[in-house]
Structures are given as C-alpha cells and as structure tokens.
Design an enzyme around this catalytic site. Structure first.
Site, PDB file in Angstrom:
ATOM      1  N   LYS A  82       0.847  -1.185   0.000  1.00  0.00           N
ATOM      2  CA  LYS A  82       0.000   0.000   0.000  1.00  0.00           C
ATOM      3  C   LYS A  82       0.887   1.242   0.000  1.00  0.00           C
ATOM      4  O   LYS A  82       1.979   1.252   0.587  1.00  0.00           O
ATOM      5  CB  LYS A  82      -0.905  -0.024   1.233  1.00  0.00           C
ATOM      6  CG  LYS A  82      -1.977   1.052   1.269  1.00  0.00           C
ATOM      7  CD  LYS A  82      -2.864   0.846   2.492  1.00  0.00           C
ATOM      8  CE  LYS A  82      -3.956   1.898   2.634  1.00  0.00           C
ATOM      9  NZ  LYS A  82      -4.818   1.649   3.803  1.00  0.00           N
ATOM     10  N   SER A 157      -9.528   1.675   2.774  1.00  0.00           N
ATOM     11  CA  SER A 157      -8.676   2.505   1.934  1.00  0.00           C
ATOM     12  C   SER A 157      -7.639   1.733   1.140  1.00  0.00           C
ATOM     13  O   SER A 157      -6.971   2.277   0.264  1.00  0.00           O
ATOM     14  CB  SER A 157      -7.968   3.543   2.804  1.00  0.00           C
ATOM     15  OG  SER A 157      -7.135   2.923   3.775  1.00  0.00           O
ATOM     16  N   SER A 181      -9.872  -0.955   6.674  1.00  0.00           N
ATOM     17  CA  SER A 181      -9.255  -0.696   5.375  1.00  0.00           C
ATOM     18  C   SER A 181      -8.524  -1.868   4.750  1.00  0.00           C
ATOM     19  O   SER A 181      -8.155  -1.805   3.583  1.00  0.00           O
ATOM     20  CB  SER A 181      -8.301   0.501   5.483  1.00  0.00           C
ATOM     21  OG  SER A 181      -9.017   1.687   5.704  1.00  0.00           O
TER      22      SER A 181
END
Length: 467
Positions: A82, A157, A181
């Site tokens: 990420k 996210s 997330s």
C-alpha cells in the site's frame, strides 16, 4: 510453466515450485508483470510500479538459490505494498499531493521483513488519500476499479491492494487497517484479509491515520497464504513503542484441525439493520456451514455496540486531524475535498467527545472480554454491501457507503484480530465477505475457522485473476 499456469498458483504453491526448481523467481515475476501491463490501465491498482528494481531483486534471488543458500518463506513471491508503507529509495505518497515528493530513506519494518523473507516488491498500490476514506477514489491518482466489474469500486482505503490480488497483478499485498481498510476491500474483491491484533505487527515506517487503531495486515487469495504472510510481518519491533513483545507462532499449524466443538458467536442485534439482504443471507448460510462442520453457533447480546461506530468516528477524526494539523492549516488546497472536510471537522471536536468515546471503547472491550469466556470467535458481515458502482458512490447508495465501517469498527475499537473470508456471491455475482473476530493475539484460531470454511466454499477459481 506458461504464464497463465503461474498465475493460477497460490502463494504457497508458487513458493514450493520455486523451491523445487520448477520455476525461477524471474519467471514468476515475468508472468505477473505481463499481467500487470495488460490489466493495470483498467484496474488503476498501482500508484507506482517498481519494475526495474523488482527484476533486479528476482534475478538476485534466482542467483542466491543457484548458490545453494537457504530460501525464505516468500522467496521470489511478487508482493505489493500500500502506498503509505515506506520502501527505501522509492516514493510512498499515501495517494496524496502533500507527500507527492516523499522518497523513503529506509524501509518500513514490514517491508524490510518481506524483503528478508525473499519477497519481490512489485510496486505501491493506490489507496484512499491518507487512508481517510473507504472508496480508493483519489483526486490525485484516480479511482481503482474492481476486477469483478470495472464499473464498481474496490472499497478502501487499501482498495488498490485488493484489486491487485484479486486481479492477478500481485500474489499478495499489504494493506493498513484503522476502521476496516484491509477487510473492506478484501470483502468486495473476494479475497482474504487479516487485521491483526493491535500491536501484533509494527507500524514503523507507515503513515498514521488513527494512532490508537492503526495496524498493517496481509491480503491474499487464500487463508493459508494469508497465514504465511502474517508469520513474516508479525513480531516485536523496538522502534515501535506500541508493538507487543508477545511471541508469534506458526499461523499455519492449526489449519487442518477444523471447527468441531468450537463455539462461534453471532450478534443478532447487528444483523438485518444496515446490510443488503444478500449479505445477511450469505453470512447466515456461512453459520449453517459451520454448524454442519461441527461448530456450535451461540447467540450473544451486547449493551454498548449500538454506538460503536460513532465512537470510532470520533476517535479516528480527532487522531487523524492531530496528525495532519500543520499541513491542513498551511496547505488545505492540496488535500482532496472529502479528506479536507474530514480533517477540518476533526479540529472542532471537543476533548469531552474524545474522552467519552474512549470510555465507551473501554466498555466494549470489557464486554468482549467477558463474552470470550462463552465463545471462541464471532461471526458477522464484513461490509453491509457488495461492490457499489463508482457512479453511485456519492448518490443514491451514499447511505449504505456511510455505514461501511458498521461491522469493521468493532475490531478497530477493541484492538481484536479480525479476518475477512469470502462467503458467497450476491444475485449479481459479486463477492460477499464474512468477518471472523477473535481473542487478542489468537489469529491462529481465526485462520483455523477460515480454512475450515474454505473446504466447503472456495471462491479461489472464480477470481478475476484467472480469467
């Protein structure tokens, strides 16, 4: 092996093929880079692809193996990070303009551990700006698209990580989870995602969202693959004062034990309140599967869960705004509109709200501590919906999207581990996710339960990665 055959291998299978010299790390990487070049324009799962560095790493790992040196548990496996996780010498922007020029001077601890285990870092994935949102629709890098249906969102996210794993442009990925997330994008992308116990995995080198709830977790196509990745990144880090010194274990050791005689709790007061009917039905059918496998389903009642999402929102708002306070005041125009609004709102929260939320949080923690004397894990939906259309995110479906953390915030508030496992498909053929919540530092039991369910229902071959 042909490239399409390599893409069909699980992480564990690919590692075994490399170990037995059937495939080299370079050949496996080539298959994933070919897939990435083919699909990435549509998925928009990555902010940055580290192709040259990945090729060099794969070549080096191939040479090490030829020299007879011992292999790590992820030797030659293409893994994505990420975009809020530092990787030395590369940008990690958190999909933001604020950090668009940030180049990491050292690896985040989790990235260093992946590299030490032999992983090949293929790139940084798209995310909701600064992890403060659930759509992975960035004003700076665009929206990530769900590989099951390109008109739909990936949640967030960590949506880019979810899309990369489901779509076959990475064999595993790391996400971060403050309110869901990792689990939310795992659910809508039809993959496995673990939020470990708070403090189980170090946050050193990861951009914060909400300090007291942040953690990092693996995203994979199967439970076993997920357990292997957690075993690599978990463990104490003296550079992170919030990281636990509690010993780790082999998270794959109990995967074959099944669920016979385990007690799985359900919380009827949460069901049928905010979820689409297909989601509730999918989770209830999962409960029936567990019954058929020998588990006992136990109904539990809680006194404080009705306000859990409000408490989580207050805490995340205040903590996020505290971290961004300088930049949101000095450079507000450089934030996306949704994140700017949330950060500004957090500045106006009275300290009394934060303290009351912390008090409620403790009440919920105590309730779960008591209930875990009666059950071994809890089962409920991960997200109230399946993948929403990108065109509807700010329209008719907004009321559902605003409740996306209704179930996931519970693990975030309590610090308990939670695992998303695919449990079905809705009437449109989109994946449904169920969430397993466990005792502190008992990720192994969640993997055991998830693995048992995979024997009865496995979405693996239906993933877009194989089509």
């Amino acid at each position: 092996m042909k490239h399409q055959e390599l893409l069909h291998l699980s992480l564990v299978q690919a590692r075994d093929e490399i170990e037995h010299l059937t495939v080299t790390p370079s050949e496996l990487l080539d298959a994933y880079l070919e897939r990435l070049h083919e699909k990435e324009p549509a998925y928009n799962a990555y902010v940055t692809v580290h192709e040259e560095a990945a090729r060099q790493a794969a070549e080096g790992l191939t040479a090490l193996q030829a020299a007879g040196l011992p292999l790590g548990p992820l030797h030659g496996i293409p893994i994505a990070l990420k975009d809020n996780i530092d990787l030395k010498g590369f940008r990690s922007t958190a999909s933001s303009k604020i950090r668009s020029n940030h180049v990491a001077s050292r690896d985040a601890t989790v990235a260093a551990r992946l590299k030490s285990a032999g992983a090949v870092i293929i790139g940084h994935t798209n995310m909701h700006e600064f992890a403060w949102g659930g759509t992975t629709d960035s004003p700076h890098f665009g929206a990530s698209h769900n590989p099951w249906d390109l008109e739909r969102y990936c949640a967030g996210s960590s949506g880019g990580s979810g899309a990369a794993v489901a779509g076959g442009t990475a064999l595993g990925a790391l996400g971060t989870d403050t309110g869901g997330s990792v689990r939310l994008p795992a659910a809508v992308n039809g993959i496995v995602g673990m939020r470990p116990t708070i403090g189980r995995v170090p946050n050193t080198g990861i951009i914060p969202c909400g300090w007291t709830m942040d953690t990092c977790g693996p995203m994979t196509r199967s439970v076993r693959d997920n357990a292997v990745m957690l075993g690599v990144i978990a463990g104490h880090d003296f550079k992170d004062p919030g990281c636990s010194e509690k010993c780790t274990c082999d998270y794959t050791a109990d995967l074959e034990l099944g669920v016979k005689h385990l007690r799985i709790g359900m919380i009827p007061q949460l069901m049928h309140r905010v979820s689409q009917p297909d989601v509730d039905a999918g989770v209830e059918e999962a409960a029936n599967v567990f019954r058929s496998l020998g588990a006992e389903i136990v109904a539990c009642r809680f006194d404080y869960l009705d306000d859990a999402m409000t408490a989580w929102l207050i805490l995340n708002s205040a903590e996020g705004s505290a971290y961004h306070q300088r930049d949101i005041r000095a450079r507000p125009e450089d934030y996306g509109g949704d994140v700017r609004t949330l950060l500004a709102a957090g500045e106006f929260l009275p300290a009394t709200f934060y303290l009351q939320a912390m008090r409620l949080r403790q009440c919920i923690i105590e309730e779960f501590r008591a209930k875990f004397r009666e059950v071994d894990a809890f089962l409920f939906p991960t997200i109230p919906c399946t993948a929403l259309k990108l065109s509807e995110l700010y329209g008719a479906s907004k009321s559902i999207r605003d409740m996306d953390a209704f179930f996931t915030c519970i693990a975030s508030l309590t610090g308990l581990p939670a695992l998303n496992v695919p449990c079905g498909l809705d009437h449109e053929g989109l994946p449904i996710g169920m969430q397993l919540l466990g005792r502190p530092f008992d990720e192994a039991t969640l993997y055991r339960i998830g693995a048992a369910f995979e024997t009865a229902f496995n979405l693996h071959e239906q993933l877009p990665a194989f089509h």
